[in-house]
Design a protein around this motif. Structure first.
Motif, mmCIF file in Angstrom:
data_model
loop_
_atom_site.group_PDB
_atom_site.id
_atom_site.type_symbol
_atom_site.label_atom_id
_atom_site.label_comp_id
_atom_site.label_asym_id
_atom_site.label_seq_id
_atom_site.Cartn_x
_atom_site.Cartn_y
_atom_site.Cartn_z
ATOM 1 N N VAL A 8 1.011 12.813 9.290
ATOM 2 C CA VAL A 8 1.489 11.749 8.415
ATOM 3 C C VAL A 8 2.426 12.382 7.393
ATOM 4 C CG1 VAL A 8 0.791 10.067 6.658
ATOM 5 C CG2 VAL A 8 -0.562 10.342 8.746
ATOM 6 N N TYR A 9 3.518 11.694 7.087
ATOM 7 C CA TYR A 9 4.498 12.210 6.135
ATOM 8 C C TYR A 9 3.817 12.649 4.838
ATOM 9 C CZ TYR A 9 8.135 12.284 2.592
ATOM 10 O OH TYR A 9 8.952 12.668 1.552
ATOM 11 N N ASP A 10 4.117 13.874 4.401
ATOM 12 C CA ASP A 10 3.561 14.388 3.143
ATOM 13 C C ASP A 10 4.605 15.140 2.316
ATOM 14 O OD1 ASP A 10 3.913 16.742 4.539
ATOM 15 O OD2 ASP A 10 1.797 17.326 4.539
ATOM 16 N N GLY A 11 5.865 15.048 2.730
ATOM 17 C CA GLY A 11 6.934 15.718 1.995
ATOM 18 C C GLY A 11 7.121 17.175 2.368
ATOM 19 N N GLU A 12 6.242 17.696 3.204
ATOM 20 C CA GLU A 12 6.319 19.095 3.639
ATOM 21 C C GLU A 12 6.782 19.155 5.094
ATOM 22 O OE1 GLU A 12 5.793 21.563 1.531
ATOM 23 O OE2 GLU A 12 5.144 20.227 -0.091
ATOM 24 N N LYS A 151 12.538 5.335 -6.187
ATOM 25 C CA LYS A 151 12.869 6.382 -7.162
ATOM 26 C C LYS A 151 13.736 7.430 -6.471
ATOM 27 C CE LYS A 151 8.829 6.185 -10.215
ATOM 28 N NZ LYS A 151 7.636 6.923 -10.697
ATOM 29 N N GLU A 152 14.464 8.170 -7.263
ATOM 30 C CA GLU A 152 15.314 9.219 -6.701
ATOM 31 C C GLU A 152 14.476 10.186 -5.862
ATOM 32 O OE1 GLU A 152 18.516 12.638 -8.181
ATOM 33 O OE2 GLU A 152 17.692 11.205 -9.620
ATOM 34 N N GLY A 153 14.958 10.494 -4.674
ATOM 35 C CA GLY A 153 14.247 11.415 -3.785
ATOM 36 C C GLY A 153 13.222 10.739 -2.883
ATOM 37 N N THR A 154 13.090 9.410 -2.988
ATOM 38 C CA THR A 154 12.132 8.673 -2.164
ATOM 39 C C THR A 154 12.869 7.921 -1.061
ATOM 40 O OG1 THR A 154 10.641 8.372 -4.049
ATOM 41 C CG2 THR A 154 10.332 6.900 -2.160
ATOM 42 N N ASP A 155 12.414 8.102 0.178
ATOM 43 C CA ASP A 155 12.973 7.392 1.328
ATOM 44 C C ASP A 155 11.900 6.442 1.845
ATOM 45 O OD1 ASP A 155 14.008 6.482 3.703
ATOM 46 O OD2 ASP A 155 14.470 8.467 4.519
ATOM 47 N N PHE A 156 12.118 5.140 1.660
ATOM 48 C CA PHE A 156 11.126 4.155 2.091
ATOM 49 C C PHE A 156 10.876 4.207 3.592
ATOM 50 C CE2 PHE A 156 11.927 1.102 -1.723
ATOM 51 C CZ PHE A 156 11.026 1.838 -2.495
ATOM 52 N N ASN A 157 11.794 4.788 4.382
ATOM 53 C CA ASN A 157 11.583 4.902 5.822
ATOM 54 C C ASN A 157 10.394 5.806 6.160
ATOM 55 O OD1 ASN A 157 13.760 3.235 6.633
ATOM 56 N ND2 ASN A 157 15.184 4.904 6.258
ATOM 57 N N ASN A 158 9.951 6.611 5.185
ATOM 58 C CA ASN A 158 8.812 7.495 5.408
ATOM 59 C C ASN A 158 7.481 6.807 5.111
ATOM 60 O OD1 ASN A 158 10.261 9.814 6.216
ATOM 61 N ND2 ASN A 158 10.712 10.324 4.092
ATOM 62 N N TYR A 159 7.533 5.533 4.713
ATOM 63 C CA TYR A 159 6.326 4.843 4.270
ATOM 64 C C TYR A 159 6.140 3.510 5.000
ATOM 65 C CZ TYR A 159 6.361 8.135 0.370
ATOM 66 O OH TYR A 159 6.353 9.276 -0.391
#
Length: 193
Positions: A8-12, A151-159
């Motif tokens: 699951v997407y975690d930014g890493e 917010k800056e740096g957030t991609d809604f496609n990851n959620y």
């Protein structure tokens, strides 16, 4: 078969490499009860975002050796099955607050009240919220509606975002308003009219 990996997407970043069952001698295969090793191939892929999900293919030229290290490639036809790298959407739950107040003639809006539920964002990521719901009359209700922007740096496609609304409501006053009205007064000297 190339290895596969998912999370699951975690930014890493997630890196998938190598082959199923691979050892320091190579990738073991069995033929006629004997073990052979496939060498000369490599496979690797790295991804962080959902959009990075991909097949993981092998590169290089396959070489097959027996347990003694003799090259027996000519006796084999090597077929490589690709693996996969998959980043799944992270679930996020958003719910605005449920608010109520006694009727006072002014509209009830969310104002600075935070969301009742805001769960799932990766640390440092999230959304900005704009509340649009409003209710004024006693006995009335309205959804505590809102919109959100990344917010800056957030991609809604990851959620995978679950959007929920609380309720705004106005209750009738428990005590009646006390008001005074004054009847007009007038006077004059008698004139027959």
């Amino acid at each position: 078969t190339v290895n596969s990996g998912n999370k699951v997407y975690d930014g890493e970043a997630l890196t998938v490499s190598g082959f199923v069952g691979e050892t320091e001698n190579g990738i073991p295969v069995t033929a006629d009860g004997k073990t052979y090793y496939v060498k000369g191939l490599s496979a690797s892929a790295t991804g962080t975002n959902v959009s990075d999900s991909t097949s993981v293919n092998a590169t290089g030229t396959a070489q097959v050796v027996d347990e003694a290290g003799n090259d027996v490639t000519s006796e084999f036809q090597v077929t490589v099955n690709p693996g996969s790298l998959t980043i799944n959407k992270r679930p996020v739950t958003l719910t605005s607050a449920t608010l109520s107040k006694e009727y006072d003639g002014t509209a009830l809006v969310n104002g600075e009240t935070p969301l009742a539920t805001e769960e799932g964002w990766v640390e440092g990521e999230g959304a900005n919220y704009q509340f649009t719901g409003s209710v004024t009359l006693p006995g009335a209700t309205a959804p505590n509606a809102y919109t959100y922007t990344a917010k800056e740096g957030t991609d809604f496609n990851n959620y995978s975002i679950s959007y929920n609304e609380g309720q705004l409501s106005i209750t009738s006053k428990e005590a009646k308003y006390e008001v005074q009205v004054t009847v007009n007064s007038g006077n004059k000297e008698y004139d027959g009219e």
